[in-house]
Motif scaffolding. Structure first.
Motif, PDB file in Angstrom:
ATOM      1  N   ALA A  12     -26.064 -35.247  29.782  1.00 23.27           N
ATOM      2  CA  ALA A  12     -25.344 -34.776  28.517  1.00 23.27           C
ATOM      3  C   ALA A  12     -24.196 -35.666  28.193  1.00 23.27           C
ATOM      4  O   ALA A  12     -24.202 -35.760  26.778  1.00 23.27           O
ATOM      5  CB  ALA A  12     -24.738 -33.197  28.854  1.00 23.27           C
ATOM      6  N   ARG A  29     -18.990 -27.604  24.010  1.00 25.08           N
ATOM      7  CA  ARG A  29     -19.795 -27.978  24.865  1.00 25.08           C
ATOM      8  C   ARG A  29     -19.855 -26.338  25.536  1.00 25.08           C
ATOM      9  O   ARG A  29     -18.925 -26.096  26.044  1.00 25.08           O
ATOM     10  CB  ARG A  29     -19.374 -29.024  25.693  1.00 25.08           C
ATOM     11  CG  ARG A  29     -20.310 -29.374  27.173  1.00 25.08           C
ATOM     12  CD  ARG A  29     -20.045 -30.407  27.585  1.00 25.08           C
ATOM     13  NE  ARG A  29     -20.683 -30.683  28.981  1.00 25.08           N
ATOM     14  CZ  ARG A  29     -20.960 -31.856  29.630  1.00 25.08           C
ATOM     15  NH1 ARG A  29     -20.594 -32.906  28.928  1.00 25.08           N
ATOM     16  NH2 ARG A  29     -21.415 -31.867  30.542  1.00 25.08           N
ATOM     17  N   GLU A  31     -22.008 -24.763  29.057  1.00 23.76           N
ATOM     18  CA  GLU A  31     -22.834 -24.934  30.297  1.00 23.76           C
ATOM     19  C   GLU A  31     -23.852 -23.703  30.560  1.00 23.76           C
ATOM     20  O   GLU A  31     -23.072 -22.637  30.838  1.00 23.76           O
ATOM     21  CB  GLU A  31     -22.213 -25.325  31.414  1.00 23.76           C
ATOM     22  CG  GLU A  31     -21.418 -26.584  31.134  1.00 23.76           C
ATOM     23  CD  GLU A  31     -22.371 -27.964  31.205  1.00 23.76           C
ATOM     24  OE1 GLU A  31     -23.400 -27.975  31.659  1.00 23.76           O
ATOM     25  OE2 GLU A  31     -21.679 -29.043  30.767  1.00 23.76           O
ATOM     26  N   THR A 260     -27.306 -27.910  29.302  1.00 27.23           N
ATOM     27  CA  THR A 260     -26.092 -28.086  28.568  1.00 27.23           C
ATOM     28  C   THR A 260     -26.312 -27.918  27.035  1.00 27.23           C
ATOM     29  O   THR A 260     -27.243 -28.664  26.647  1.00 27.23           O
ATOM     30  CB  THR A 260     -25.483 -29.552  29.057  1.00 27.23           C
ATOM     31  OG1 THR A 260     -25.070 -29.383  30.490  1.00 27.23           O
ATOM     32  CG2 THR A 260     -24.117 -29.810  28.291  1.00 27.23           C
ATOM     33  N   THR A 425     -30.758 -30.882  28.018  1.00 32.16           N
ATOM     34  CA  THR A 425     -29.816 -30.794  27.107  1.00 32.16           C
ATOM     35  C   THR A 425     -30.136 -30.496  25.522  1.00 32.16           C
ATOM     36  O   THR A 425     -31.320 -30.995  25.477  1.00 32.16           O
ATOM     37  CB  THR A 425     -28.929 -32.145  27.065  1.00 32.16           C
ATOM     38  OG1 THR A 425     -28.595 -32.673  28.502  1.00 32.16           O
ATOM     39  CG2 THR A 425     -27.971 -32.230  26.119  1.00 32.16           C
TER      40      THR A 425
END
Length: 880
Positions: A12, A29, A31, A260, A425
């Motif tokens: 990522a 971002r 997770e 991600t 990702t």
């Protein structure tokens, strides 16, 4: 093909760095943690040989939802599996169907897939079960009708598209082979069921009841999708059955690697295109596992890949010239690369590291792209929603969303393509800033929208009444109480209409009678299950041997992508359209340079206020009106503009002397719509009406694609004067009156639109003022009482209604076109018109081939004996 790419995954952090180098800033971002699996033993309800096979393949057991769903199906339950992508839904219905046939050799299974490409993809998986001795076949639109009964009779499991099941299987119900198959039907599989919404989904709901009527309802359902909102309620609407065994994310026992999610925005505003090209080019040069990128338009997909290739060529040219500066495309500009791409035509999917993918590709090209991606011979694919469905496209580690998806369902389908087997990702390019405004976690946490069906729509009801009546007649069956049971979950009006169709006791309602007339040649063909059908065009190349097939387009797509003289992109290669052969359904194109063209388009709506008004509301001061009426929609392309690098665009108009086309292209259709005229107050902008349409669709469960917006102008109106404004019209099947509720709730919708525009800051001050004015006027609207303006009868013993000479009309031909009436004359065969045309000069056509434009075309009343003429207003009624 080139060799397999390396197995290296991009982390990522590396994706974020490449995005920032391309001109994006990662602003958020998130997770998503790994989900562990929950396993259960292989169900004992399976056939012993299948139990043994699955225990060997899965010694620790199946995912919990797989084992439970298979057991439920084989004990007689209907099942909905609405678990995540890559959760093993295909294994559930394939194992259950195989076991059912192994236990009962006479049983039959029908698996319905919403796309031909999906059938071809799934056949490879189904064929693995043939080693148990079962037979599997498929019937889609590409299978000749002469071969279909043989396929149906020799296979226990048959894959079909809903289109074929509606237009062929039920149309021919009554034939010995089809009736035997239907009588033995024990399982119906609906894969990717989230696509069943809008007009298509509503027709599907009626089709499934008709299938139940024809077969006797001895079968069970397996319904699968990763993105169903309220799956139990949806299944009841779709099939009429309440399904108790519904497996959702809460019951999902599959494992899911961590993922991600990155949210990025362009550093420069406005921006997005050039930055996206840089990013795709950078990813294409990485020695990593393939990526998948999604965009929302065919044009955007083709141009992004073409621009990426141009960037590669420019970099190579710069390097050979000793320059170090990278040459990049400007916004929406493919540049002025003055060389035709002469790549070997036999290698459609060749050394190119990034390929486009969309609907309309030749099946061979589509298959080769999928296989190349699966074998890691490509660095990546840029696709439309065509790859949202559960196609086997290999192990994808990285997914890019190049635009904000149009729905939660689309977002989840796209994001679900990444990280199915390993950590993945997902990079979202938020060029409009709409996601950042609400926050990434909130955006991801939204539930899937419920599927929207229009079961109460009387037009769809009557279309399916006509089909059901024909099916009963084909089988020579009476309409019995057991068959009524198949329709008990539908609105009562459907059954009453069907009874009246089979045993008439009253007339067909006036607004439905045109549908009955259209069905004379066969309702199944006249009314396709997807809610309408466009004329299709095959694009053929004039270049190397490999260019003979360049995909298929509907006529509306021709007006956007492949109009005469325009540059049409196929597999990111440019082609100049040299000829449009409408009658043959062919487009002839030749390889061209990397230029871009834009059609000169105009969409005009012609409301029929004099004789086609269905409802009308006016404010007390008669300063405007809101009216539902029959309308004509004319989408017109009169030429195109061409861009060559940074030079000023050049316009090319169609007409006499044009090297490309001798007349404008027109897409002409009749429908209904709601016209809004604000005679006072601010100017009515297109942006305001689009916002109003969006709010209406959202509030009343109408799919956005099922309605349109256009300008209208009329020489007569409910005000008794010339009027202009904008119209929200029904874009399905020539009208399902989907916009009827807009007029009935205009004040509430206008107020909602105004409040949404204020709260989201999504409109200019001028547009907000217009919406506020519409809301104020909407609160004062009252129904119009009395006739609009009385008109004399269309015909009597001596007088007929004709189009006045000099008027512009639409000639209904293989390709609708605008022409001028030069004169009229009465013949033993009826009224004939002499038509002026800029190319063919003048010729005579019968009156039934001419369509006056509502509110525009001036009419006359003519005495057939004396030749006397009288004015007759502006309307569309013609003799005969």
């Amino acid at each position: 093909m080139g060799g397999e790419l390396s197995m290296q995954d991009l982390a990522a952090e590396e994706v974020a760095q490449l995005a920032e180098e391309a001109g994006f800033k990662v602003v958020e971002r998130l997770e998503l943690p790994e989900r562990g699996s929950r396993l259960l033993p292989v169900p004992v309800q399976l056939h012993p040989s299948l139990q043994e096979e699955l225990r060997g393949a899965f010694p620790e057991g199946l995912y919990a939802h797989q084992a439970q769903a298979i057991a439920a199906i084989l004990t007689g339950d209907d099942v909905v599996v609405a678990t995540a992508t890559a959760s093993g839904k295909s294994l559930i219905y394939m194992a259950a169907a195989t076991s059912l046939v192994l236990k009962d050799a006479g049983a039959r299974v029908l698996a319905l897939y919403p796309a031909r490409a999906l059938i071809q993809d799934q056949m490879a998986k189904w064929e693995r079960f043939q080693r148990f001795g079962i037979t599997i076949g498929y019937i889609d639109g590409g299978v000749p009708q002469a071969d279909r009964e043989a396929i149906l009779s020799r296979n226990s499991i048959v894959l079909m598209t809903p289109d074929v099941a509606h237009a062929w299987l039920l149309r021919l119900a009554g034939s010995r082979v089809i009736d035997r198959f239907l009588a033995a039907l024990r399982l119906v599989i609906l894969d990717e069921a989230h696509v069943y919404e809008g007009a298509f989904g509503t027709n599907m709901a009626y089709f499934l009841r008709r299938l139940e009527m024809a077969s006797g309802a001895r079968y069970r359902y397996i319904v699968t999708s990763a993105t169903l909102g309220n799956p139990k309620d949806f299944m009841h609407e779709l099939s009429g059955r309440w399904v108790e065994r519904c497996f959702t994310d809460a019951e999902d026992g599959s494992t899911a690697p961590p993922k991600t999610v990155l949210l990025a925005q362009p550093l420069a505003q406005p921006g997005g295109f050039a930055e996206t090209v840089r990013l795709i080019g950078a990813l294409g040069s990485q020695g990593a596992t393939p990526f998948l990128a999604f965009a929302d338009s065919r044009k955007q997909v083709e141009q992004l890949v073409a621009a990426t290739r141009r960037m590669r060529v420019d970099k190579e040219t710069a390097a050979s010239d000793g320059h170090t500066k990278e040459v990049l495309p400007v916004e929406e500009d493919l540049g002025d690369l003055d060389e035709v791409d002469d790549e070997d035509a036999d290698e459609r999917v060749s050394y190119r590291r990034v390929m486009p993918y969309r609907a309309g590709y030749e099946s061979e090209d589509r298959s080769r792209i999928q296989k190349a991606l699966e074998k890691r011979e490509l660095a990546g694919v840029v696709s439309t929603s065509a790859l949202e469905l559960g196609l086997d496209i290999g192990d994808i580690n990285l997914v890019l969303l190049l635009t904000t998806p149009p729905s939660v369902k689309a977002f989840n389908q796209r994001m679900g393509r990444a990280g199915r087997l390993r950590p993945g990702t997902c990079l979202i390019l938020d060029t409009a800033g709409s996601i950042a405004m609400q926050g990434l976690r909130n955006y991801l946490g939204r539930p899937n929208e419920p599927n929207r069906l229009y079961l109460d729509n009387r037009y769809i009801q009557y279309i399916n009444v006509l089909c059901a009546a024909r099916e009963l007649e084909q089988r020579g069956a009476a309409f019995s109480s057991s068959q009524v049971d198949a329709f008990v979950t539908l609105p009562e009006r459907f059954t009453s209409l069907l009874e009246n169709e089979l045993r008439p006791t009253g007339p067909v309602p006036d607004d439905l009678f045109p549908l009955k007339q259209r069905s004379a040649g066969g309702p199944h063909h006249e009314f396709p299950i997807r809610g309408g059908v466009e004329k299709q065009f095959q694009v053929k190349g004039l270049g190397p041997p490999g260019d003979d097939g360049l995909g298929t387009l509907g006529f509306s797509q021709v007006l956007r992508e492949a109009y005469p003289g325009g540059i049409y992109y196929y597999l990111a290669r440019p082609y100049r359209v040299r000829e449009l052969r409408y009658d043959k359904g062919e487009i002839i194109a030749r390889r061209e340079k990397f230029w871009t063209t834009t059609p000169i388009r105009q969409s005009i709506v012609f409301p029929n206020f004099e004789r086609g008004t269905l409802q009308c509301l006016l404010p007390p001061d008669r300063s405007g009106f809101v009216a539902e009426s029959h309308v004509q929609v004319n989408e017109r392309v009169s030429g195109f503009s061409e861009q060559r690098g940074s030079a000023k665009p050049k316009r090319f108009e169609y007409g006499p002397g044009s090297p490309y086309h001798q007349r404008p292209l027109s897409n002409f259709f009749e429908t209904t719509g709601v016209s809004v005229c604000l005679a006072a107050g601010p100017r009515l902008q297109e942006e305001a009406m689009i916002l109003l349409k969006d709010a209406f669709c959202r509030e009343f469960g109408i799919l956005d694609r099922d309605v349109g917006v256009g300008y209208f102008t009329a020489n007569t109106s409910p005000l008794g004067l010339k009027a202009n404004g904008m119209c929200v019209y029904d874009a399905v099947l020539g009208s399902l009156r989907l916009t009827q509720s807009l007029l009935q709730n205009f004040a509430a919708v206008a107020r909602l639109t105004y409040e949404l525009a204020i709260s989201t800051e999504a409109a200019s001050r001028e547009v907000i003022e217009t919406l506020m004015y519409m809301a104020e006027v909407g609160a004062k609207l009252e129904p119009l009482t009395g006739p609009l303006s009385p008109l004399p009868p269309d015909t009597d013993d001596e007088w007929v209604c004709v189009i006045a000479p000099g008027e512009r009309v639409t000639l209904v031909a293989a390709a609708p076109q605008e022409v001028t009436v030069a004169s009229y004359r009465y013949t033993p065969k009826g009224i004939m018109y002499d038509i002026e045309h800029p190319v063919l000069e003048r010729w005579a056509v019968p009156a039934e081939r001419v369509r006056p434009n509502y509110g525009q075309t001036r009419m006359l009343r003519v005495n057939l004996i004396t030749g006397e003429e009288k004015p007759h207003g502006f309307f569309d009624q013609l003799p005969g």
